[in-house]
Scaffold this active site. Sequence first.
Site, PDB file in Angstrom:
ATOM      1  N   MET A   1       0.818  -1.213   0.000  1.00 31.26           N
ATOM      2  CA  MET A   1       0.000   0.000   0.000  1.00 31.26           C
ATOM      3  C   MET A   1       0.857   1.272   0.000  1.00 31.26           C
ATOM      4  O   MET A   1       2.060   1.238   0.270  1.00 31.26           O
ATOM      5  CB  MET A   1      -0.915   0.019   1.218  1.00 31.26           C
ATOM      6  CG  MET A   1      -1.961  -1.079   1.239  1.00 31.26           C
ATOM      7  SD  MET A   1      -3.072  -0.985   2.665  1.00 31.26           S
ATOM      8  CE  MET A   1      -4.075   0.453   2.223  1.00 31.26           C
ATOM      9  N   HIS A   2       0.202   2.387  -0.295  1.00 33.46           N
ATOM     10  CA  HIS A   2       0.678   3.747  -0.049  1.00 33.46           C
ATOM     11  C   HIS A   2       1.760   4.268  -0.993  1.00 33.46           C
ATOM     12  O   HIS A   2       2.023   5.478  -1.030  1.00 33.46           O
ATOM     13  CB  HIS A   2       1.216   3.901   1.379  1.00 33.46           C
ATOM     14  CG  HIS A   2       0.318   3.398   2.460  1.00 33.46           C
ATOM     15  ND1 HIS A   2      -0.976   3.863   2.625  1.00 33.46           N
ATOM     16  CD2 HIS A   2       0.514   2.461   3.426  1.00 33.46           C
ATOM     17  CE1 HIS A   2      -1.519   3.241   3.661  1.00 33.46           C
ATOM     18  NE2 HIS A   2      -0.648   2.382   4.155  1.00 33.46           N
ATOM     19  N   ASP A  61      -2.728  -5.155   0.174  1.00 38.89           N
ATOM     20  CA  ASP A  61      -2.173  -6.388   0.737  1.00 38.89           C
ATOM     21  C   ASP A  61      -2.898  -6.851   1.993  1.00 38.89           C
ATOM     22  O   ASP A  61      -3.188  -8.041   2.142  1.00 38.89           O
ATOM     23  CB  ASP A  61      -0.662  -6.265   0.972  1.00 38.89           C
ATOM     24  CG  ASP A  61      -0.264  -5.055   1.796  1.00 38.89           C
ATOM     25  OD1 ASP A  61      -1.134  -4.307   2.285  1.00 38.89           O
ATOM     26  OD2 ASP A  61       0.959  -4.835   1.948  1.00 38.89           O
TER      27      ASP A  61
END
Length: 492
Positions: free
Chosen positions: A81-82, A240
Amino acid sequence: MTYVIGVDLGTSAVKSLLVNRSGDVTASVSKSLSVQQPAAGHSEQNPDEWVEQTKASIQALLEETGIKAEEVESLSFSGQMHGLVLLDENGRPLRPAILWNDTRTSEQCETIRRTIGENELIEATQNTVLEGFTLPKMLWVQENEPEVWSRAASFLLPKDYVRYRLTGSMQMELSDAAGTLLLDVKGKTWSRTMQEGFNISASFCPPLIESHESAGTLTKEAAVQTGLHEGVNVIAGGADNACGALGSGITEPGEGLLSIGTSGVLLVPDHGEAVPDGRLHYFNHASKDQYYYMGVTLSAGNSLQWVKDNLFFDETIEQLVERASQVPAGADHLLFTPFLTGERTPYMDAGIRGSFIGLDIRHTRGHIVRAVMEGITYSLKESHEIILQQGFQIDSLVSIGGGAKSSFWLQMQADAFGCPVRKLAHEQGPGLGAAMLAAYGTGWFATLEECKKTFVKEGETFNPDPDQSLIYEQSFQAYKKIYAQTSPLKRS
């Protein structure tokens, strides 16, 4: 026989799973990824390496199994992520991706708090700001690389970029978009408050897509490079942690996921009734119209690895865990806080550091290792406590990752959390969740719940011992006092 492929894009590797209609993993291939750290606190990757290694892993699956391209009906993704992938007007990366574990953005986080306000931030996005999120990374580029920012036309997250390169279709999937700090999580739309607050145009944010929806089919070039056929249905996929929960069968309130890997996660699903207050992450789930609360411990299994590598390097993890199992619960009053790289939940404190409290001349290797294992468990129990305070009921937990490899640690978890803890018969992590989205999205099952019954196979259950639970609760109450006492000593 027909198959789906689940691709799990991690930080250290991309792993592809070939799964049949019975939910059996026929084969898996992992391809390593490199990480660059050009300065202290910086963590970056080359987005095109993700693409090339994903293609290579899929091609290797077909070569190793000998199946025909036409036998693969669908593929989908799980992704770290991110991470910020800035794209120019032609859809090409302008710089390396800034990853989830990059900590350069503390000043930008403060800017976001001042500009929007903490309460307004939670109202707009259902989350508070952290260094790992995507928006602070954008502000860092604006301030430090203005020439790059001036050429940026859009952005994507890691797995969404890989999917874009395979299909030629650019979208951002909701469970991943939830971690950008630009999404109204409950509204499932880009937040106008956040866009206007930081001069981010609507066109800069890609169209949103649900996890189970089709993002198109492979381009001719991608089909040739992967060995698949152009008609493969490419399903959007999920973040995830959302895919990890899905692949562990965690889709309904009352269930919880306990993941102890390098970091640790405690996650519980929600139907949208929760009122987030910023103490936990609140994101869209990969299951439609569901959400999840999540607490994070930054150094979970990493703390145990640190002890092994730096204190007891002459023994294996397994040997050290066996030593710990010979020590009574509570480690004879030795406590450990796993704040080796700061802490996320519930303190949101990048500067706090770990500690051993109560060291005694009688304490042995076993005591130290048990205290570390208990400290990791207590850190996740703090998230558990917040979730219960929010009115959630957690009837059982599924444990995955390194924390599920030891029956001793699984029993500790059951005793500490005071509820049954289950392990999976064959744990495959987020990649299986991605495969489930591929199977459901392409029509193998009418619902994800039906898919779960076929794909997720549970193993042993560990039930709490009331006497042990009482010891852990007393130790946990002492553990919770440590942060306030050691916080004044943290690095500036």
